[in-house]
Design a protein around this motif. Structure first.
Motif, short mmCIF file in Angstrom:
data_model
loop_
_atom_site.label_atom_id
_atom_site.label_comp_id
_atom_site.label_asym_id
_atom_site.label_seq_id
_atom_site.Cartn_x
_atom_site.Cartn_y
_atom_site.Cartn_z
N LEU A 128 0.85 -1.18 0.00
CA LEU A 128 0.00 0.00 0.00
C LEU A 128 0.89 1.23 0.00
O LEU A 128 1.79 1.36 0.84
CB LEU A 128 -0.90 0.00 1.23
CG LEU A 128 -1.84 1.18 1.36
CD1 LEU A 128 -2.97 1.04 0.33
CD2 LEU A 128 -2.43 1.25 2.76
N LEU A 129 0.65 2.13 -0.93
CA LEU A 129 1.38 3.40 -1.02
C LEU A 129 0.46 4.51 -0.54
O LEU A 129 -0.64 4.68 -1.07
CB LEU A 129 1.83 3.66 -2.46
CG LEU A 129 2.54 4.99 -2.71
CD1 LEU A 129 3.89 5.04 -2.00
CD2 LEU A 129 2.71 5.21 -4.21
N THR A 130 0.89 5.24 0.47
CA THR A 130 0.17 6.42 0.93
C THR A 130 1.12 7.60 0.83
O THR A 130 2.34 7.43 0.78
CB THR A 130 -0.34 6.26 2.38
OG1 THR A 130 0.77 6.10 3.25
CG2 THR A 130 -1.29 5.07 2.51
N PHE A 131 0.56 8.81 0.80
CA PHE A 131 1.43 9.97 0.67
C PHE A 131 0.79 11.20 1.27
O PHE A 131 -0.42 11.27 1.45
CB PHE A 131 1.83 10.22 -0.78
CG PHE A 131 0.66 10.25 -1.74
CD1 PHE A 131 0.03 11.44 -2.04
CD2 PHE A 131 0.21 9.09 -2.34
CE1 PHE A 131 -1.05 11.47 -2.91
CE2 PHE A 131 -0.86 9.10 -3.21
CZ PHE A 131 -1.49 10.30 -3.50
N SER A 132 1.64 12.19 1.59
CA SER A 132 1.21 13.47 2.14
C SER A 132 1.97 14.57 1.40
O SER A 132 3.12 14.86 1.73
CB SER A 132 1.51 13.53 3.64
OG SER A 132 1.24 14.83 4.12
N PRO A 133 1.33 15.17 0.39
CA PRO A 133 2.02 16.25 -0.34
C PRO A 133 2.51 17.41 0.54
O PRO A 133 3.63 17.89 0.32
CB PRO A 133 0.97 16.71 -1.35
CG PRO A 133 0.13 15.49 -1.58
CD PRO A 133 0.06 14.83 -0.23
N PRO A 134 1.74 17.88 1.54
CA PRO A 134 2.28 18.98 2.35
C PRO A 134 3.57 18.63 3.09
O PRO A 134 4.41 19.49 3.33
CB PRO A 134 1.16 19.25 3.36
CG PRO A 134 -0.07 18.71 2.75
CD PRO A 134 0.37 17.54 1.92
N ASP A 135 3.73 17.34 3.42
CA ASP A 135 4.94 16.90 4.12
C ASP A 135 6.01 16.39 3.17
O ASP A 135 7.12 16.07 3.61
CB ASP A 135 4.59 15.78 5.10
CG ASP A 135 3.64 16.25 6.19
OD1 ASP A 135 3.79 17.39 6.67
OD2 ASP A 135 2.73 15.47 6.54
#
Length: 69
Positions: A10-17
């Protein structure tokens, strides 16, 4: 384009971070992310200046016989 191999990560991401996380599917709730097969998980790259935190074991696991077919 789709992939017919079973999902293992599973790939998750946080653009602001500027961070992305790669988990084994059994390590996390599979909602809110992108499910990837072994090949695509191992090939995951993130944008320049982002950090990829690989919390999976898939990069050292051998594919099962069915995944290799």
């Amino acid at each position: 384009m789709t992939c017919d191999k079973p999902a293992v990560a599973l790939l998750t991401f946080s653009p602001p971070d500027a961070k992305a996380w790669l988990y084994d599917l059994d390590q996390s709730d599979p909602t809110g992310g992108i499910m990837l097969c072994r090949k695509h998980a191992n090939a995951t790259v993130v944008p320049m200046s982002w950090q990829l935190l690989d919390l999976s074991l898939i990069h050292i696991s051998e594919p099962t016989r069915q995944e290799a077919i």
